[in-house]
Enzyme design. Sequence first.
Site, PDB file in Angstrom:
ATOM      1  N   LEU B 124      20.474   8.490 -37.089  1.00 16.34           N
ATOM      2  CA  LEU B 124      20.464   7.699 -35.792  1.00 16.34           C
ATOM      3  C   LEU B 124      18.999   7.046 -35.832  1.00 16.34           C
ATOM      4  CD1 LEU B 124      21.674   6.935 -32.827  1.00 16.34           C
ATOM      5  CD2 LEU B 124      20.472   8.955 -32.042  1.00 16.34           C
ATOM      6  N   GLU B 126      15.442   4.989 -36.156  1.00 15.24           N
ATOM      7  CA  GLU B 126      14.939   3.940 -36.872  1.00 15.24           C
ATOM      8  C   GLU B 126      13.655   3.645 -36.653  1.00 15.24           C
ATOM      9  OE1 GLU B 126      17.349   0.490 -36.679  1.00 15.24           O
ATOM     10  OE2 GLU B 126      19.081   1.453 -37.326  1.00 15.24           O
ATOM     11  N   GLY B 130      13.736   5.025 -31.499  1.00 12.31           N
ATOM     12  CA  GLY B 130      13.453   6.499 -31.416  1.00 12.31           C
ATOM     13  C   GLY B 130      14.485   6.947 -30.169  1.00 12.31           C
ATOM     14  N   SER B 131      13.456   7.237 -29.190  1.00 12.06           N
ATOM     15  CA  SER B 131      13.960   7.581 -27.809  1.00 12.06           C
ATOM     16  C   SER B 131      15.239   6.517 -27.334  1.00 12.06           C
ATOM     17  CB  SER B 131      12.794   7.935 -26.796  1.00 12.06           C
ATOM     18  OG  SER B 131      12.017   8.933 -27.407  1.00 12.06           O
ATOM     19  N   GLN B 333      -5.346  31.779 -31.114  1.00 15.89           N
ATOM     20  CA  GLN B 333      -6.741  32.262 -30.338  1.00 15.89           C
ATOM     21  C   GLN B 333      -6.997  33.905 -30.762  1.00 15.89           C
ATOM     22  OE1 GLN B 333      -8.227  29.797 -29.629  1.00 15.89           O
ATOM     23  NE2 GLN B 333     -10.103  30.876 -28.763  1.00 15.89           N
ATOM     24  N   GLU B 360      14.902  15.732 -31.425  1.00 18.45           N
ATOM     25  CA  GLU B 360      15.987  16.105 -30.416  1.00 18.45           C
ATOM     26  C   GLU B 360      15.876  15.719 -28.955  1.00 18.45           C
ATOM     27  OE1 GLU B 360      18.491  17.233 -33.317  1.00 18.45           O
ATOM     28  OE2 GLU B 360      19.200  16.786 -31.138  1.00 18.45           O
ATOM     29  N   SER B 363       9.588  15.739 -24.613  1.00 21.98           N
ATOM     30  CA  SER B 363       9.567  16.420 -23.617  1.00 21.98           C
ATOM     31  C   SER B 363       9.785  15.181 -22.236  1.00 21.98           C
ATOM     32  CB  SER B 363       8.214  17.031 -23.469  1.00 21.98           C
ATOM     33  OG  SER B 363       8.380  18.093 -24.073  1.00 21.98           O
TER      34      SER B 363
END
Lengths: 256, 377
Positions: B124, B126, B130-131, B333, B360, B363
Amino acid sequence: MKIAVCLKQVPDMESKFKIVDGKKIDESQIAFKINDFDNYAVEAALQLKEKLGGEVVIVTCGPDRASKDIRQAFAMGADWGIHVNDPAVESGDNFVVASVLQKAIETIGGVDLVLTGVQAEDDQAAVTGVMLADLMGLPHCTNVKKLEINGNNLTVNRELEGGFNEVIEMSAPAVLSIQSGINEPRYPTLPGIMKAKKKRLDVKKGADLGVSPKSKTDFIKMFFPVSEHKAEIIQGDPATAAAKLIEKLKTEAKVI
Amino acid sequence: MKPLLTQEQMMIREMAHEFARTEIEPFAQEYNLKGEFPEAIIGKLGRLGLFGMMVPERYGGSEAGAVSYSLALQEIAYSCASVAVTLSVTNLTAEPLLNFATEAQKEKFLRPLASGEHIGAFALTELEAGSDPSALKTSAVKRGGRYIVNGAKQFITNGAYAGVIILIARTSPEKNGLTAFIVPKGARGLKVGKDEKKMGLNASNTVEILFEDCELPEDLVLGKEGMGLKIALSALDSGRIGIASQAVGMIRACLHEALEYSKERKQFGKAIIKHQSIRNMLADIAVDYEAAGLLVLNAASLKDDRKSLSMEASMAKLFATEALNRCAYKALQVFGGYGYTKDYKIERIYRDARVTTIYEGTSEIQRMVIARELEKM
C-alpha cells in the site's frame, strides 16, 4: 495396531512451589503440563500409528484440569481417550493408579501395546509402568530408547548406566516405559488443537471400572529438603592438612 | 493477568510459548545481528498453522480466532519481534483475500497462504503516500483484458519472500479511484528493489517493490475496480491487533529481562532490585504489561464476536506500542551501560520497539481514529 498411552499431568517445574500443611502443593500459582516423559511416549505411539495404522488411546488419572493435557495429546494426533477423574484415585498411591489404569485399558479391548513414560517429573517414582505390566500379566521393558516392530515381534533398546544399551526381543502385547530422547515430540498444530475438542473423551470414576484399590503406602508428609551449610576448612600445608583430615574422619566422623 | 480463556486458546498459547522458547529464542540474536531472514523458522510456523489463524478450515486455515492469534503473536514477539511482524503481515494479507476474493481466487491464493505454504505481503505505502493512502500514485491502466501496472511501493514487509502480494493501485484519477490486485510471486515486471537498512527488526524483510509494465490479467482484481481503499482499510483492524499483540509480548520480555537482571546485579552492597528507584521502574513496566494485555484482549474478543472494533483496536495499538517504548526505555535503564551493548537482549528490544508506534498506523493516526469514533457518540 492399537496403542494405549498412559499420560500424567504434572506441574511445570519452572513454577514456584509452596507446600500447604505439609500435605500438598498450593496449586494456585502452578501451571500444569504433560509429563515430559509421557510426551515422548505419545510421540512414539503416533509414529507407530503413522507407520502401521491403527489408533492411539490416551489413558489418564487426574482431576478436571488434566483434560487440557489429554486434549493436548489429541491435538498432536491421538484418537480418543479415557479420563479417570476420581478424588479417591487422586489421593491414592502409584499402586492405586496402576490398578485403575489396568482396568481402564481393559475396557478399550484388543490393545497391542501400552506405552508409559519412564517416570513422572513430579514424584519421580518410576514404578507405575512396572506395576501396570505386572497387573496386566504382560512382558515389560523400562528405559526404552529405540523401538522396532515386525508383526508381533518387538526389538527394543533399553538404556543402561554409562551410555550402554541392551537390545531385547519381546512380543506384543507388552508394556514399554519410554525414555526421554527416543524421538523429537511434535508440536500440536493449530488445526490439530481446533480438532481436539471434538474428539471422544470418556470420563470415568473408579467405580465405573469396578475397582477400588487400597494404597500400599502411607503418605506421611511433604517438605523441602533442608540444606545445611556445615563445612570446615582445614588450614595448613598439604601434609599436615591431610593428616588432620584423616584424624577427623577417624575420630569425629567415624567413617574410616 | 489471568483472563478467561478457552481450553483451545490456552493450548495455542502454550504451543506458541514452547515453540518460541525452543525454536526461536536461542537463534533470534544471531539472525538479527546478521540481518538474516529466518526462513527455516517461518516455514515451521506455517506448517503449525499460524499463517491463517482467522481463516476458516475450508480454505486451509485453522479458524482459531483473533484472541488465539493475539496470544500466539505475544509469545513469538517475546522471543523475536521480527518473526512476529512477518507472521502478523501474513495473517493480515489473508484477511482481504478471505473477505473479497472469488471462490476461484481463494482456492488459488488463500489456501496456500492459510495452510502455510507461503507468506504474504501488503503493498500500500509509497514514497508520498504513508498515512494518507489516497495520495498513492502507482497506476494500473486497463488495456484489453489486462492491467498494466507501473510504480514503486515502499517499506513492504515480507516483500522479497512473499508468495502473494496484495497491491493497491490507482485505476482512475479521482481521489478514491483505487483498486486492489492479487500479485503472485514471479509476475512479469514485478521487481524487488532496495532492501531497507533498518534501525531494528533486522531479521524481518522490508523492501521496495517495483512494478515496471507489470501485466496483470483482470481475474487478479480483488473485489471490484474502485474498491481499493475499502479493501485496504478493512485489513487495518486485524493489523492493529497484530501490532498491539507484538508490543504486549515485547513488554513482557522487557519485564522479564529487567527483573532477572535486577535480582542478580549488586550495587552499594545489595541487589539493585532492593533499590527503590529500580523497584518503581519494574512496577511501572508490570502495570503497562497488564493494561496493554487487557486492551488487546478486549479488541481481539470483539473481533471474534464480529462486533465493531475500530476504536478498541486503535486504543490497543496506541496504548500498547507507546507503553512498549517507555517500558523498553526503563528496562534498558535498569541494565545501565550493559544494556547499551549487543550482549544483552534488551538492546535489541529497545531498537525493535521504536517502529511499533509508526507502522500499521502511527500513534497520531490512532488518536485521530479514536477521536472520530468519540465524536460520533
